[in-house]
Design a protein around this motif. Sequence first.
Motif, PDB file in Angstrom:
ATOM      1  N   VAL A 102       0.858  -1.182   0.000  1.00  0.00           N
ATOM      2  CA  VAL A 102       0.000   0.000   0.000  1.00  0.00           C
ATOM      3  C   VAL A 102       0.892   1.228   0.000  1.00  0.00           C
ATOM      4  CG1 VAL A 102      -1.756   1.274   1.283  1.00  0.00           C
ATOM      5  CG2 VAL A 102      -1.815  -1.216   1.258  1.00  0.00           C
ATOM      6  N   ASP A 103       0.705   2.100  -0.979  1.00  0.00           N
ATOM      7  CA  ASP A 103       1.472   3.340  -1.067  1.00  0.00           C
ATOM      8  C   ASP A 103       1.014   4.263   0.059  1.00  0.00           C
ATOM      9  OD1 ASP A 103       3.211   5.283  -2.022  1.00  0.00           O
ATOM     10  OD2 ASP A 103       1.742   6.073  -3.441  1.00  0.00           O
ATOM     11  N   THR A 104       1.895   4.598   0.988  1.00  0.00           N
ATOM     12  CA  THR A 104       1.491   5.372   2.166  1.00  0.00           C
ATOM     13  C   THR A 104       2.248   6.678   2.348  1.00  0.00           C
ATOM     14  OG1 THR A 104       3.063   4.179   3.550  1.00  0.00           O
ATOM     15  CG2 THR A 104       0.817   3.307   3.442  1.00  0.00           C
ATOM     16  N   LYS A 136       0.677  10.253   2.113  1.00  0.00           N
ATOM     17  CA  LYS A 136      -0.776  10.092   1.993  1.00  0.00           C
ATOM     18  C   LYS A 136      -1.444  10.365   3.343  1.00  0.00           C
ATOM     19  CE  LYS A 136      -0.363   8.326  -2.168  1.00  0.00           C
ATOM     20  NZ  LYS A 136      -0.745   8.934  -3.373  1.00  0.00           N
ATOM     21  N   GLU A 137      -2.691  10.812   3.297  1.00  0.00           N
ATOM     22  CA  GLU A 137      -3.462  11.018   4.514  1.00  0.00           C
ATOM     23  C   GLU A 137      -3.751   9.669   5.159  1.00  0.00           C
ATOM     24  OE1 GLU A 137      -7.806  12.799   5.789  1.00  0.00           O
ATOM     25  OE2 GLU A 137      -6.838  13.569   3.988  1.00  0.00           O
ATOM     26  N   PHE A 138      -3.664   9.623   6.486  1.00  0.00           N
ATOM     27  CA  PHE A 138      -3.918   8.387   7.222  1.00  0.00           C
ATOM     28  C   PHE A 138      -5.363   7.945   7.028  1.00  0.00           C
ATOM     29  CE2 PHE A 138      -5.242   6.027  10.993  1.00  0.00           C
ATOM     30  CZ  PHE A 138      -4.265   5.053  11.031  1.00  0.00           C
ATOM     31  N   ASP A 139      -5.539   6.700   6.645  1.00  0.00           N
ATOM     32  CA  ASP A 139      -6.862   6.113   6.460  1.00  0.00           C
ATOM     33  C   ASP A 139      -6.934   4.854   7.324  1.00  0.00           C
ATOM     34  OD1 ASP A 139      -9.197   4.858   5.681  1.00  0.00           O
ATOM     35  OD2 ASP A 139      -8.729   4.852   3.545  1.00  0.00           O
ATOM     36  N   PRO A 140      -7.679   4.888   8.437  1.00  0.00           N
ATOM     37  CA  PRO A 140      -7.724   3.722   9.323  1.00  0.00           C
ATOM     38  C   PRO A 140      -8.311   2.466   8.668  1.00  0.00           C
ATOM     39  CG  PRO A 140      -9.346   5.356   9.997  1.00  0.00           C
ATOM     40  CD  PRO A 140      -8.519   5.975   8.907  1.00  0.00           C
ATOM     41  N   VAL A 162      -7.240   1.423   5.826  1.00  0.00           N
ATOM     42  CA  VAL A 162      -6.140   0.854   5.039  1.00  0.00           C
ATOM     43  C   VAL A 162      -4.853   0.757   5.850  1.00  0.00           C
ATOM     44  CG1 VAL A 162      -4.697   1.201   2.980  1.00  0.00           C
ATOM     45  CG2 VAL A 162      -7.124   1.783   2.909  1.00  0.00           C
ATOM     46  N   HIS A 163      -4.570   1.779   6.637  1.00  0.00           N
ATOM     47  CA  HIS A 163      -3.304   1.880   7.358  1.00  0.00           C
ATOM     48  C   HIS A 163      -3.422   1.377   8.786  1.00  0.00           C
ATOM     49  CE1 HIS A 163      -3.279   5.289   4.374  1.00  0.00           C
ATOM     50  NE2 HIS A 163      -2.246   4.571   3.993  1.00  0.00           N
ATOM     51  N   GLU A 164      -2.290   1.001   9.350  1.00  0.00           N
ATOM     52  CA  GLU A 164      -2.229   0.598  10.747  1.00  0.00           C
ATOM     53  C   GLU A 164      -1.308   1.562  11.474  1.00  0.00           C
ATOM     54  OE1 GLU A 164      -0.759  -3.104  13.514  1.00  0.00           O
ATOM     55  OE2 GLU A 164      -1.227  -3.480  11.429  1.00  0.00           O
ATOM     56  N   SER A 165      -1.814   2.180  12.508  1.00  0.00           N
ATOM     57  CA  SER A 165      -1.026   3.145  13.274  1.00  0.00           C
ATOM     58  C   SER A 165      -0.097   2.417  14.228  1.00  0.00           C
ATOM     59  CB  SER A 165      -1.981   4.043  14.063  1.00  0.00           C
ATOM     60  OG  SER A 165      -1.246   4.887  14.903  1.00  0.00           O
TER      61      SER A 165
END
Length: 71
Positions: free
Chosen positions: A45-47, A50-54, A56-59
């Motif tokens: 995933v291109d991150t 990019k704005e954080f998207d819960p 798609v992304h894991e903090s």
Amino acid sequence: MVDNFERAKTSIKTETEGEEKIHNSYQGIYKQFVEIMKALGVVAVDTVGKEFDPQVHESIMQEESTVYQKV
């Protein structure tokens, strides 16, 4: 997880025969892991930037920054 494999790969030195065997074994395991992930439909995933998207992304941590601010 792939990031951890790649970090481990950079720490393997192949100066002696034993280390070369470890390197070759590691390469085989890494290749098998990547092939299994692809077969399961897992993609990178291109991150960056990019704005954080819960969804798609894991903090893993939170850090204040003025670089990526919502306007």
